[in-house]
Design a protein around this motif. Structure first.
Motif, PDB file in Angstrom:
ATOM      1  N   ASP A   1      22.777  25.703  57.053  1.00 18.01           N
ATOM      2  CA  ASP A   1      23.085  25.750  55.629  1.00 18.01           C
ATOM      3  C   ASP A   1      23.595  24.494  55.209  1.00 18.01           C
ATOM      4  O   ASP A   1      24.691  23.899  55.531  1.00 18.01           O
ATOM      5  N   SER A   2      22.880  23.692  54.093  1.00 14.54           N
ATOM      6  CA  SER A   2      23.363  22.361  53.793  1.00 14.54           C
ATOM      7  C   SER A   2      24.681  22.360  53.263  1.00 14.54           C
ATOM      8  O   SER A   2      25.661  21.401  53.483  1.00 14.54           O
ATOM      9  N   THR A   3      25.207  23.512  52.560  1.00 17.14           N
ATOM     10  CA  THR A   3      26.509  23.400  51.872  1.00 17.14           C
ATOM     11  C   THR A   3      27.430  23.480  52.928  1.00 17.14           C
ATOM     12  O   THR A   3      28.552  22.607  52.868  1.00 17.14           O
TER      13      THR A   3
ATOM     14  N   ASN B   1      26.932  21.991  55.807  1.00 16.97           N
ATOM     15  CA  ASN B   1      26.978  20.623  56.110  1.00 16.97           C
ATOM     16  C   ASN B   1      27.684  19.543  55.543  1.00 16.97           C
ATOM     17  O   ASN B   1      28.563  18.720  55.693  1.00 16.97           O
TER      18      ASN B   1
ATOM     19  N   GLY C   1      27.729  19.919  47.735  1.00 14.30           N
ATOM     20  CA  GLY C   1      27.435  21.149  48.686  1.00 14.30           C
ATOM     21  C   GLY C   1      27.535  22.317  47.486  1.00 14.30           C
ATOM     22  O   GLY C   1      26.736  23.118  47.820  1.00 14.30           O
TER      23      GLY C   1
ATOM     24  N   ASN D   1      14.739  23.127  51.938  1.00 10.63           N
ATOM     25  CA  ASN D   1      14.462  21.979  52.091  1.00 10.63           C
ATOM     26  C   ASN D   1      15.014  20.916  51.252  1.00 10.63           C
ATOM     27  O   ASN D   1      15.057  20.020  51.653  1.00 10.63           O
TER      28      ASN D   1
ATOM     29  N   GLY E   1      17.625  21.142  49.449  1.00  7.72           N
ATOM     30  CA  GLY E   1      19.163  21.031  50.069  1.00  7.72           C
ATOM     31  C   GLY E   1      19.216  20.069  51.091  1.00  7.72           C
ATOM     32  O   GLY E   1      20.228  19.106  51.395  1.00  7.72           O
ATOM     33  N   LYS E   2      18.464  20.345  52.192  1.00 10.12           N
ATOM     34  CA  LYS E   2      18.234  19.622  53.651  1.00 10.12           C
ATOM     35  C   LYS E   2      18.092  17.897  53.107  1.00 10.12           C
ATOM     36  O   LYS E   2      18.611  17.248  53.673  1.00 10.12           O
TER      37      LYS E   2
ATOM     38  N   PHE F   1      20.945  16.501  51.662  1.00  8.61           N
ATOM     39  CA  PHE F   1      22.106  16.148  52.580  1.00  8.61           C
ATOM     40  C   PHE F   1      21.643  14.685  53.389  1.00  8.61           C
ATOM     41  O   PHE F   1      22.618  13.812  53.604  1.00  8.61           O
ATOM     42  N   LYS F   2      20.605  14.675  53.856  1.00  8.15           N
ATOM     43  CA  LYS F   2      19.922  13.668  54.501  1.00  8.15           C
ATOM     44  C   LYS F   2      19.935  12.492  53.661  1.00  8.15           C
ATOM     45  O   LYS F   2      20.614  11.467  54.271  1.00  8.15           O
TER      46      LYS F   2
END
Ligand SMILES: [Fe+2]
Lengths: 144, 452
Positions: free
Chosen positions: B284-286, B288, B341, B379, B381-382, B385-386
């Motif tokens: 879950d990107s949130t 992270n 997030g 994806n 969200g990922k 984050f990246k």
């Protein structure tokens, strides 16, 4: 124990089983996933029925509010049930992508719903009903 | 007992908070462009720097926090803003106007720029603070989050007042002379920053996180003592710091700062602790972003400690740089991560909630609803984050290595563009699903759930 404490504990128990099922799906372990999903589905249904058949009517009786908060709660229960049907299908079809998308949706929906109950409805029920013992007893005895 | 407060249907339309969320990245983009411009760090850097920070803090951070507050109040307190779908867009329009004109005060300062930008800004913030305070008094419950939001709003009030005093003091010296006599030089700027960042932003994040982290991520609850006391302690420390500055009691200022550091460390460690005990294991990107945020908070406190020690070991000339680094890590690492997030979670969730409202009572429509992942592909969200994990370190080095500001600005541009695209996609899925739902409701009609 207050109604709020009793019901909040039930919510936490449901969350635990739900997360376990979801974790197994994420790891592609469908046998365990299925087992936990069914356990969750059963527990959730029992909890919803307990509220609809025992707790809400008592609240409505005590406050005279039948169109108020409990009607919103009943509506949200129906929405949760609709999502559960779709989740059951996704679990049967072993469709991981669909399952995780739906479980994320149900999770947030359920948490939002629980929050309203735990912060507004249950405390109010505790206040208007006074003694929580008989109500909890009635819920435990209720056959769903 | 107040039963009127119990209405769950007072939820604003999707477009009401969305207009705040969707305009915020545009101001973020403008701020990033100012960062790219060549002379940010040169001799005239200060006005441009202040313009940039305000575009970012007002236009991005405050904009999103206002949108979130408008949305979250009916859920937390059971009461929303009066006539929210009419009042919020007016407040939004005024706020956008004020923020857009605000940089003029630093780029082309004049008496007129102060009036032109402050009038809409203060009207918007004032209206919001008054409305929300009124709403908060109406709710019958002193829930921990509601109490934190109250303290955050009081801090916002102090922030605005101290900012207005500074700006106006350039032009209306007579009226402000008295106040200026109390504060010296940079004192007022420091107070403005402290109340804005450590008060309004931090206390609001605390209050919201107490609710949102256990709820969205199925973690244990924050400890009762933390929920109960941390926001209030943080607020009292700010009062202590202000008193210390006003009466020139440096020991009091110093102690308040040390304890603020401790409060923030306690908060960051307990937040990380909760996330470590998260029951859901799905990526879950949130989550992270929250982990990144709390880690950055700890690092920024460490850097701030180092900055305070530097003068003692004969490196006093680097202290200002180290302080700027600490502030950057705090804002970009902690605050910004929390916001990113939250946005990727809240936008699809609200879209879902509203679709569901319109599908209500129609079984066919309800089963045609898109799920959270269809409303926002995980994806995206990922990727966000990246990108941000690359952007953040570059951004944090900029105060030390000014040459990197162009690269940092470009990376930030890509972060804000992604935010815009991401929300646009959610909006598109929402729109087509809405048409679908309306058609299905039209075709099949609604049924009565009492039948079950
Ligand atoms: Fe319920």
């Amino acid at each position: 124990m207050s109604i709020n404490e009793y019901m909040s504990n039930k919510h936490r128990e449901c969350d635990d089983v739900f997360s376990q099922a979801e974790n197994f799906v994420a790891e592609d372990k469908w046998d365990e996933a299925h087992k936990h999903w069914q356990q969750f589905h059963g527990e959730l249904e029992e909890h919803l029925t307990m509220e609809e058949a025992v707790l809400f009517p008592k609240f409505e009786q005590a406050t005279g509010m039948t169109e108020g908060p409990t009607s919103v709660m009943r509506m949200e229960h129906a929405q949760m049930r609709a999502l559960c049907d779709k989740l059951a299908n996704a679990a049967l079809a072993k469709n991981k992508e669909a399952y995780l998308g739906l479980s994320e949706t149900l999770m947030i929906l359920m948490q939002q719903h629980n929050m309203k109950e735990e912060q507004m409805l249950y405390p109010m029920t505790d206040r208007v009903l006074g003694d929580s013992g008989p109500v909890i007893q009635a819920m435990e005895n209720h056959d769903s | 007992m107040n039963l009127d407060g119990l209405s769950f249907e007072n939820i604003p339309k999707f477009t009401t908070p969305l207009r705040f969320f969707a305009t915020a990245p545009i101001f973020g983009l403008l701020a990033s462009l100012l960062l790219i411009m060549p002379d940010v760090w040169l001799s005239r850097w200060q006005p441009q720097f202040i313009a940039m920070t305000h575009l970012f803090t007002l236009g991005f951070i405050a904009m999103i926090m206002f949108g979130a507050l408008i949305q979250i109040l009916p859920v937390l307190g059971g009461v929303g803003l009066p006539n929210v779908d009419k009042t919020a867009p007016i407040i939004h329009a005024l706020f956008v106007g004020g923020v857009a004109l605000f940089p003029l005060n630093f780029l082309f300062p004049s008496e007129w720029s102060v009036l032109a930008s402050l009038f809409p800004l203060i009207t918007a913030i004032g209206a919001l603070v008054v409305c929300i305070t009124w709403v908060l008094f109406k709710t019958n419950k002193g829930n921990v989050s509601i109490r934190a939001i109250r303290l955050a709003l009081m801090s916002l009030f102090v922030t605005v007042i101290s900012g207005v005093i500074q700006l106006s003091s350039y032009y209306y010296t007579d009226a402000m002379g008295l106040l200026q006599a109390v504060f010296q030089g940079k004192d007022l700027t420091n107070l403005h920053m402290a109340w804005g960042v450590l008060g309004w932003v931090v206390i609001l994040i605390m209050g919201v996180s107490f609710q949102v982290i256990p709820m969205f991520h199925v973690t244990p609850d924050f400890k009762q003592g933390i929920k109960q006391w941390l926001p209030a302690i943080q607020f009292s420390l700010l009062v202590g710091m202000t008193t210390g500055i006003m009466y020139k009691l440096s020991i009091m200022v110093w102690l308040s700062m040390v304890f603020t550091g401790i409060v923030l460390l306690v908060y960051a460690y307990s937040g990380l602790g909760l996330l470590a005990h998260r029951k859901r294991k799905v990526p879950d990107s949130t989550v992270n972003f929250w982990k990144l945020a709390f880690s950055a908070l700890i690092i920024s406190i460490a850097v701030f400690c180092i900055a305070s020690i530097l003068p003692l070991i004969g490196l006093g000339h680097r202290a200002a740089e180290a302080q700027l680094l600490a502030v950057t890590v705090f804002i970009a690492g902690f605050v910004m991560s929390v916001i990113l997030g939250m946005l990727i979670k809240i936008a699809p969730f609200l879209a879902y909630l509203h679709l569901q409202q319109s599908a209500m009572n129609c079984f066919q429509a309800m089963s045609a609803l898109p799920n959270m992942h269809e409303l926002l592909a995980p994806n995206l969200g990922k990727w966000l984050f990246k990108t941000y994990t690359i952007t953040l370190p570059v951004l944090c080095i900029v105060p030390l290595v000014h040459e990197l500001s162009v690269l940092a600005g470009l990376l930030l541009v890509s972060v804000f563009l992604q935010l815009l695209i991401l929300q646009w996609k959610t909006w598109q899925v929402y729109n087509s699903a809405q048409q679908n739902v309306d058609a299905l409701v039209e075709k099949h009609g609604v049924m009565n759930f009492d039948q079950f």
